[in-house]
Design a protein around this motif. Structure first.
Motif, PDB file in Angstrom:
ATOM      1  N   VAL A   1      17.912  -6.899  -1.819  1.00 55.99           N
ATOM      2  CA  VAL A   1      16.818  -6.498  -0.879  1.00 55.99           C
ATOM      3  C   VAL A   1      16.701  -5.036  -1.176  1.00 55.99           C
ATOM      4  O   VAL A   1      17.605  -4.356  -1.123  1.00 55.99           O
ATOM      5  CB  VAL A   1      17.312  -6.714   0.256  1.00 55.99           C
ATOM      6  CG1 VAL A   1      16.508  -6.387   1.559  1.00 55.99           C
ATOM      7  CG2 VAL A   1      17.384  -8.367   0.347  1.00 55.99           C
TER       8      VAL A   1
ATOM      9  N   ARG B   1       4.955 -13.165   9.903  1.00 57.70           N
ATOM     10  CA  ARG B   1       5.675 -12.724   8.598  1.00 57.70           C
ATOM     11  C   ARG B   1       6.758 -13.830   8.498  1.00 57.70           C
ATOM     12  O   ARG B   1       7.590 -14.320   9.595  1.00 57.70           O
ATOM     13  CB  ARG B   1       6.658 -11.555   9.136  1.00 57.70           C
ATOM     14  CG  ARG B   1       7.274 -10.917   7.542  1.00 57.70           C
ATOM     15  CD  ARG B   1       7.395  -9.476   7.683  1.00 57.70           C
ATOM     16  NE  ARG B   1       7.575  -8.820   6.275  1.00 57.70           N
ATOM     17  CZ  ARG B   1       6.836  -8.474   5.808  1.00 57.70           C
ATOM     18  NH1 ARG B   1       5.579  -8.728   6.132  1.00 57.70           N
ATOM     19  NH2 ARG B   1       7.261  -7.995   4.503  1.00 57.70           N
TER      20      ARG B   1
ATOM     21  N   GLY C   1      10.073 -14.741  -1.481  1.00 61.53           N
ATOM     22  CA  GLY C   1      10.372 -13.517  -0.679  1.00 61.53           C
ATOM     23  C   GLY C   1       9.693 -13.776   0.656  1.00 61.53           C
ATOM     24  O   GLY C   1       8.905 -14.707   1.025  1.00 61.53           O
ATOM     25  N   SER C   2       9.839 -12.498   1.235  1.00 61.59           N
ATOM     26  CA  SER C   2       9.015 -12.129   2.532  1.00 61.59           C
ATOM     27  C   SER C   2       7.741 -11.847   2.487  1.00 61.59           C
ATOM     28  O   SER C   2       7.336 -11.193   1.484  1.00 61.59           O
ATOM     29  CB  SER C   2       9.773 -11.387   3.596  1.00 61.59           C
ATOM     30  OG  SER C   2       9.126 -11.179   4.823  1.00 61.59           O
TER      31      SER C   2
ATOM     32  N   HIS D   1      16.252  -1.464   0.279  1.00 59.45           N
ATOM     33  CA  HIS D   1      16.295  -0.677   1.755  1.00 59.45           C
ATOM     34  C   HIS D   1      15.157   0.126   2.167  1.00 59.45           C
ATOM     35  O   HIS D   1      15.040   0.013   3.499  1.00 59.45           O
ATOM     36  CB  HIS D   1      17.355   0.480   1.532  1.00 59.45           C
ATOM     37  CG  HIS D   1      18.759  -0.013   0.737  1.00 59.45           C
ATOM     38  ND1 HIS D   1      19.596  -0.769   1.613  1.00 59.45           N
ATOM     39  CD2 HIS D   1      19.405   0.175  -0.255  1.00 59.45           C
ATOM     40  CE1 HIS D   1      20.693  -1.102   1.031  1.00 59.45           C
ATOM     41  NE2 HIS D   1      20.542  -0.714  -0.331  1.00 59.45           N
TER      42      HIS D   1
ATOM     43  N   ARG E   1      10.430   0.864   1.721  1.00 59.39           N
ATOM     44  CA  ARG E   1       9.067   0.198   1.298  1.00 59.39           C
ATOM     45  C   ARG E   1       8.566   1.241   0.442  1.00 59.39           C
ATOM     46  O   ARG E   1       8.416   2.328   0.759  1.00 59.39           O
ATOM     47  CB  ARG E   1       8.584   0.108   2.547  1.00 59.39           C
ATOM     48  CG  ARG E   1       7.242  -0.623   2.391  1.00 59.39           C
ATOM     49  CD  ARG E   1       6.332  -0.902   3.694  1.00 59.39           C
ATOM     50  NE  ARG E   1       5.341  -1.811   3.469  1.00 59.39           N
ATOM     51  CZ  ARG E   1       3.951  -1.450   3.747  1.00 59.39           C
ATOM     52  NH1 ARG E   1       3.684  -0.210   4.257  1.00 59.39           N
ATOM     53  NH2 ARG E   1       3.010  -2.384   3.745  1.00 59.39           N
TER      54      ARG E   1
ATOM     55  N   THR F   1       9.287 -16.135   5.627  1.00 58.63           N
ATOM     56  CA  THR F   1      10.294 -16.020   4.212  1.00 58.63           C
ATOM     57  C   THR F   1       9.876 -17.423   3.642  1.00 58.63           C
ATOM     58  O   THR F   1       9.630 -18.423   3.904  1.00 58.63           O
ATOM     59  CB  THR F   1      11.725 -16.220   4.633  1.00 58.63           C
ATOM     60  OG1 THR F   1      12.094 -15.175   5.463  1.00 58.63           O
ATOM     61  CG2 THR F   1      12.545 -16.153   3.286  1.00 58.63           C
TER      62      THR F   1
ATOM     63  N   GLU G   1       9.305  -4.148  -1.473  1.00 58.72           N
ATOM     64  CA  GLU G   1       9.812  -4.211  -0.371  1.00 58.72           C
ATOM     65  C   GLU G   1      10.517  -5.446   0.119  1.00 58.72           C
ATOM     66  O   GLU G   1      10.299  -6.575  -0.512  1.00 58.72           O
ATOM     67  CB  GLU G   1       8.457  -4.365   0.640  1.00 58.72           C
ATOM     68  CG  GLU G   1       8.740  -4.197   2.443  1.00 58.72           C
ATOM     69  CD  GLU G   1       7.498  -4.285   3.021  1.00 58.72           C
ATOM     70  OE1 GLU G   1       7.552  -3.829   4.196  1.00 58.72           O
ATOM     71  OE2 GLU G   1       6.575  -4.623   2.668  1.00 58.72           O
ATOM     72  N   GLU G   2      11.542  -5.483   0.914  1.00 57.10           N
ATOM     73  CA  GLU G   2      12.393  -6.316   1.052  1.00 57.10           C
ATOM     74  C   GLU G   2      12.994  -7.160   0.086  1.00 57.10           C
ATOM     75  O   GLU G   2      13.576  -6.467  -0.861  1.00 57.10           O
ATOM     76  CB  GLU G   2      11.868  -7.271   2.329  1.00 57.10           C
ATOM     77  CG  GLU G   2      11.461  -6.684   3.442  1.00 57.10           C
ATOM     78  CD  GLU G   2      10.818  -7.660   4.447  1.00 57.10           C
ATOM     79  OE1 GLU G   2      10.372  -8.974   4.084  1.00 57.10           O
ATOM     80  OE2 GLU G   2      10.695  -7.424   5.744  1.00 57.10           O
ATOM     81  N   GLY G   3      12.711  -8.117  -0.235  1.00 53.93           N
ATOM     82  CA  GLY G   3      13.100  -8.936  -1.486  1.00 53.93           C
ATOM     83  C   GLY G   3      12.213  -9.250  -2.564  1.00 53.93           C
ATOM     84  O   GLY G   3      12.419 -10.016  -3.424  1.00 53.93           O
TER      85      GLY G   3
END
Length: 394
Positions: free
Chosen positions: A263, A178, A184-185, A265, A267, A180, A338-340
């Motif tokens: 971001v 994983r 995004g991630s 919170h 998923r 960045t 998800e995430e950003g």
């Protein structure tokens, strides 16, 4: 609202003129001038070359197709048993003859199509401040099979190395890395398919979430990158295939990856109903009931944060996705938040083709189609990131 209808083969029909769409959005305003001053002269200059190339390639192809028949006739007189195997001789001999005699000429036609597409879509992307890459091999300098091999190696070196093919159709999810990215991630290393590495994180994110069907090989084209509503985004067309006796294309469509301004919170995964079922990769997710009962029947949504999912997938935003699906004659829409990042897959026939190479090049519909398709992509992003589209967009 500016839309283009598509026929049964996926080709655009009833395309509005450049003057008609010029006032629909700011990015279209300079379309007529760009066409008149830049694109039309450039395409007119290539038209004579296009016609001559087709005259030459059809002539050589016809000759190449006749050669196996002539050889069968000549040698069949001396060896009568060959007439009994005429099917095998023609089925295998004809394509080989065509490749050897007219293969290089067809390759030049392909190069002309790719160059025309890059010219038109590049100009359209510039109107929006985006960049465009065909991701197709550069065969413009290919003159023989040796230079063809060199072009293939150069393309492979630029766009990635093959994946590790296992020979099994079942997807293996090994060690994930994983990282960045500017978009995004994303998780990498999830696929065992052969083919170039994905030019955007979208493929790996969707593959990791089990939102892409199992496949053995992958191919990418038409990479569009840019910034919209203050968010970096990328769009690429993907084709995924399986091999074997029942092999074929299992996915062809568009992959979107948008860097969300905040971001998430939780998923959240969503997909068209009756297509996707929650698998092991989503075992921690819970079913989300959407506010609209109609949309709740049309989509399956799972999330780790029920409140966030409902706030994210509002009826008006879901309508943006449906409009995108409808415009591109697509289906099986699905995505993950998800995430950003917001990452979406849409199955659809070939898009961003800039018209057929078999037709005259200097047709303004080619440019108008590219502008409208890019505008629809922007409307989808705007629908999730801003409220500006609500007044006069789709």
């Amino acid at each position: 609202m500016t839309r283009i209808e598509y026929d049964a083969s996926g080709k655009p029909a009833n395309v509005p003129g450049l003057e008609a769409i010029a006032g629909k959005r700011p990015e279209f305003a300079h379309g007529p001038r760009i066409w008149a001053e830049t694109l039309a002269p450039a395409l007119h200059a290539r038209e004579s070359e296009r016609r001559e190339s087709f005259r030459k390639v059809w002539r050589k192809t016809a000759v190449a197709a006749l050669i196996p028949w002539l050889l069968l006739l000549v040698f069949g007189v001396m060896k009568p048993f060959l007439f009994g195997a005429w099917t095998i001789v023609l089925v295998f001999g004809t394509p080989i003859s065509i490749i050897l005699i007219s293969g290089m000429d067809w390759l030049r036609v392909y190069a002309m199509k790719s160059a025309t597409k890059e010219l038109i879509l590049g100009a359209a992307c510039q109107c929006f401040g985006f960049t465009y890459e065909t991701l197709a091999p550069d065969v413009s300098r290919v003159t023989d099979y040796r230079s063809l091999i060199a072009a293939a190696k150069a393309h492979q070196a630029r766009y990635g190395t093959p994946g590790a093919k296992t020979g099994k159709r079942k997807r293996k999810r090994g060690g994930q890395t994983r990282i960045t990215t500017p978009f995004g991630s994303a998780s990498f290393g999830s696929s065992n398919a052969t083919g170039p590495e994905s030019p955007t994180p979208a493929y790996d994110v969707l593959e990791d979430a089990s939102l892409l069907p199992g496949h053995d090989s992958r191919h990418f084209e038409d990479l569009i990158k840019g910034e919209r509503a203050g968010a970096a985004f990328s769009l690429v067309e993907a084709k995924l295939e399986t091999s074997g006796d029942i092999g074929g294309t299992v996915f062809q469509g568009l992959l979107f990856h948008v860097q969300y301004p905040g971001v998430f919170h939780g998923r959240t995964l969503m997909a068209r109903s009756r297509w996707w079922k929650r698998g092991k990769a989503a075992k921690e997710l819970q079913k989300v009931r959407l506010v609209s009962s109609e949309l709740d029947r049309a989509f399956t949504v799972y999330s780790t944060d029920q409140v966030e999912a409902r706030a994210l997938l509002t009826p008006d935003r879901m309508e943006r996705l449906i409009a995108l699906e409808r415009h591109f004659s697509g289906g099986k829409l699905r995505g993950i938040f998800e995430e950003g990042h917001m990452t979406i897959a849409l199955e659809a026939p070939n898009q961003f083709e800039a018209g057929s190479i078999f037709k005259p090049l200097a047709d303004p519909e080619r440019f108008a189609t590219a502008l409208v398709e890019l505008g629809l992509v922007c409307d989808m992003i705007d629908g999730f990131l801003t409220r500006d589209w609500a007044q006069d967009r789709l």
